[in-house]
Design a protein around this motif. Structure first.
Motif, PDB file in Angstrom:
ATOM      1  N   ILE A 114       0.813  -1.351  -0.014  1.00 52.57           N
ATOM      2  CA  ILE A 114       0.052   0.004   0.095  1.00 52.57           C
ATOM      3  C   ILE A 114       1.014   1.158  -0.002  1.00 52.57           C
ATOM      4  CG2 ILE A 114      -1.841   1.387   1.216  1.00 52.57           C
ATOM      5  CD1 ILE A 114      -2.783  -1.474   2.498  1.00 52.57           C
ATOM      6  N   ALA A 137       1.070   3.831  -2.895  1.00 55.21           N
ATOM      7  CA  ALA A 137       0.875   5.400  -2.518  1.00 55.21           C
ATOM      8  C   ALA A 137       1.981   6.370  -2.814  1.00 55.21           C
ATOM      9  CB  ALA A 137       0.363   5.624  -1.063  1.00 55.21           C
ATOM     10  N   THR A 187      -6.571   9.125  -4.674  1.00 57.90           N
ATOM     11  CA  THR A 187      -7.964   8.561  -3.931  1.00 57.90           C
ATOM     12  C   THR A 187      -7.225   7.004  -3.288  1.00 57.90           C
ATOM     13  OG1 THR A 187      -8.842   7.532  -5.813  1.00 57.90           O
ATOM     14  CG2 THR A 187      -9.370   9.521  -5.591  1.00 57.90           C
ATOM     15  N   ILE A 188      -7.815   6.632  -2.741  1.00 53.83           N
ATOM     16  CA  ILE A 188      -7.863   5.398  -2.064  1.00 53.83           C
ATOM     17  C   ILE A 188      -8.133   4.153  -3.038  1.00 53.83           C
ATOM     18  CG2 ILE A 188      -8.851   3.468  -0.338  1.00 53.83           C
ATOM     19  CD1 ILE A 188      -7.079   5.387   1.019  1.00 53.83           C
ATOM     20  N   ARG A 189      -9.168   4.536  -4.101  1.00 56.68           N
ATOM     21  CA  ARG A 189      -9.252   3.849  -5.077  1.00 56.68           C
ATOM     22  C   ARG A 189      -7.926   3.589  -6.011  1.00 56.68           C
ATOM     23  NH1 ARG A 189     -13.993   1.968  -7.400  1.00 56.68           N
ATOM     24  NH2 ARG A 189     -15.284   3.524  -6.275  1.00 56.68           N
ATOM     25  N   ILE A 234      -4.793   3.950  -5.049  1.00 60.84           N
ATOM     26  CA  ILE A 234      -3.853   3.331  -4.072  1.00 60.84           C
ATOM     27  C   ILE A 234      -4.258   2.003  -4.162  1.00 60.84           C
ATOM     28  CG2 ILE A 234      -2.881   2.881  -2.032  1.00 60.84           C
ATOM     29  CD1 ILE A 234      -3.419   5.959  -1.250  1.00 60.84           C
ATOM     30  N   CYS A 235      -5.356   1.177  -4.161  1.00 61.80           N
ATOM     31  CA  CYS A 235      -5.954   0.024  -4.290  1.00 61.80           C
ATOM     32  C   CYS A 235      -5.553  -0.672  -5.653  1.00 61.80           C
ATOM     33  CB  CYS A 235      -7.290  -0.232  -3.961  1.00 61.80           C
ATOM     34  SG  CYS A 235      -8.014   0.214  -2.224  1.00 61.80           S
ATOM     35  N   GLN A 252     -10.144  -3.131  -2.183  1.00 60.15           N
ATOM     36  CA  GLN A 252     -10.809  -2.000  -1.478  1.00 60.15           C
ATOM     37  C   GLN A 252     -11.388  -2.224  -0.259  1.00 60.15           C
ATOM     38  OE1 GLN A 252     -12.525   1.023  -4.038  1.00 60.15           O
ATOM     39  NE2 GLN A 252     -12.824   2.440  -2.645  1.00 60.15           N
ATOM     40  N   ILE A 289      -8.393  -2.862   2.432  1.00 50.88           N
ATOM     41  CA  ILE A 289      -7.526  -2.062   2.896  1.00 50.88           C
ATOM     42  C   ILE A 289      -7.376  -1.341   4.030  1.00 50.88           C
ATOM     43  CG2 ILE A 289      -8.381   0.093   1.518  1.00 50.88           C
ATOM     44  CD1 ILE A 289      -5.843   0.871   0.797  1.00 50.88           C
ATOM     45  N   TYR A 290      -8.575  -1.126   4.826  1.00 46.31           N
ATOM     46  CA  TYR A 290      -8.684  -0.513   6.209  1.00 46.31           C
ATOM     47  C   TYR A 290      -8.248  -1.451   7.133  1.00 46.31           C
ATOM     48  CZ  TYR A 290     -10.595   3.262   3.573  1.00 46.31           C
ATOM     49  OH  TYR A 290     -10.673   4.342   2.698  1.00 46.31           O
ATOM     50  N   ASN A 299      -6.382   5.543   7.262  1.00 48.75           N
ATOM     51  CA  ASN A 299      -6.987   6.318   5.937  1.00 48.75           C
ATOM     52  C   ASN A 299      -5.679   7.047   5.109  1.00 48.75           C
ATOM     53  OD1 ASN A 299      -5.621   8.452   7.679  1.00 48.75           O
ATOM     54  ND2 ASN A 299      -7.750   8.590   8.831  1.00 48.75           N
ATOM     55  N   LYS A 300      -5.976   7.945   4.183  1.00 45.63           N
ATOM     56  CA  LYS A 300      -4.933   8.452   3.389  1.00 45.63           C
ATOM     57  C   LYS A 300      -3.741   9.222   4.122  1.00 45.63           C
ATOM     58  CE  LYS A 300      -5.791  11.402  -0.028  1.00 45.63           C
ATOM     59  NZ  LYS A 300      -5.917  12.168  -1.011  1.00 45.63           N
TER      60      LYS A 300
END
Length: 233
Positions: free
Chosen positions: A40, A44, A57-59, A61-62, A69, A72-73, A78-79
């Motif tokens: 990750i 990133a 966005t998180i998307r 990064i995934c 997605q 990932i948490y 978070n970012k």
């Protein structure tokens, strides 16, 4: 494996001067957690440097990391948590001795050589961290900014003390802090301007900048401060 060098209290950074990472324990397998976090964070980092922190966005990064997605948490909060982990690894990590630490540990090595070695390490090993921190500063939380400032003050104060020892400046002479700040500035901003020097050999750049820093520092000990020589604000 060689023993790690001991840090003198006078110059060493506080190991606690790092950004606070979130506690995320959604997966009990520690090895898997480390692997996924590395995936990750690596993804990133490349995206933050390419697109910027805010535009990533998180998307995104995934998609680049291959981490689903939905999960990932389980590895990051978070970012901003990803950014903190990256900065701790690339900026706060004590993998490159500061100039103050070098001067304290090896006082017999010529000053100009110490400066050149310091810049070489920072401009190469800390390059990604340098680019990341200055591109992401607008997005840091207040508590993270305070930690960054505290670390910078530690580095600057330690280097200013070393410059005073070298030049014989009294403690109330502010020029040691000014020059220390200039040296740190050169170390930090060179990676963002090095595209202008692509046709110049790296050794030439290092020797030139190190010689300029030595001349600047040596002048401190030769000329006492004279505030009358400068216009007041």
């Amino acid at each position: 494996m060689p023993a790690e060098p001991e840090h003198n209290d006078k110059t060493a950074l506080d190991s606690e001067q790092q950004l606070v990472e979130a506690t995320v324990d959604g997966v009990q397998d520690s090895a898997l957690t480390e692997t996924r976090r590395n995936q990750i964070c690596d993804a990133a980092l490349s995206l933050f440097l390419e697109k910027g922190f805010d535009a990533t966005t998180i998307r995104d990064i995934c998609a680049r990391s291959g981490v689903n997605q939905a999960s990932i948490y389980d590895y990051i909060a978070n970012k901003n948590d990803i950014l903190r982990r990256l900065l701790n690894k690339l900026w706060f990590a004590q993998d490159v001795p500061t100039l103050a630490e070098r001067l304290e540990r090896d006082p017999d090595v010529p000053f100009e050589d110490q400066v050149a070695a310091f810049f070489q390490d920072v401009w190469t090993k800390k390059r990604q961290g340098t680019l990341l921190i200055y591109r992401s500063i607008p997005h840091l939380r207040d508590e993270d900014r305070k930690t960054m400032r505290a670390r910078d003050e530690t580095v600057l104060n330690a280097l200013a003390d070393q410059l005073r020892e070298r030049t014989g400046l009294p403690e109330d002479d502010p020029r040691a802090e000014v020059v220390a700040n200039m040296i740190v500035f050169l170390a930090a901003f060179a990676p963002m301007r090095d595209w202008l020097n692509r046709d110049i050999d790296d050794t030439v750049i290092l020797k030139t900048v190190a010689a300029a820093v030595r001349a600047m520092v040596d002048q401190l000990g030769e000329k006492p401060i004279n505030s009358d020589a400068y216009p007041s604000k």
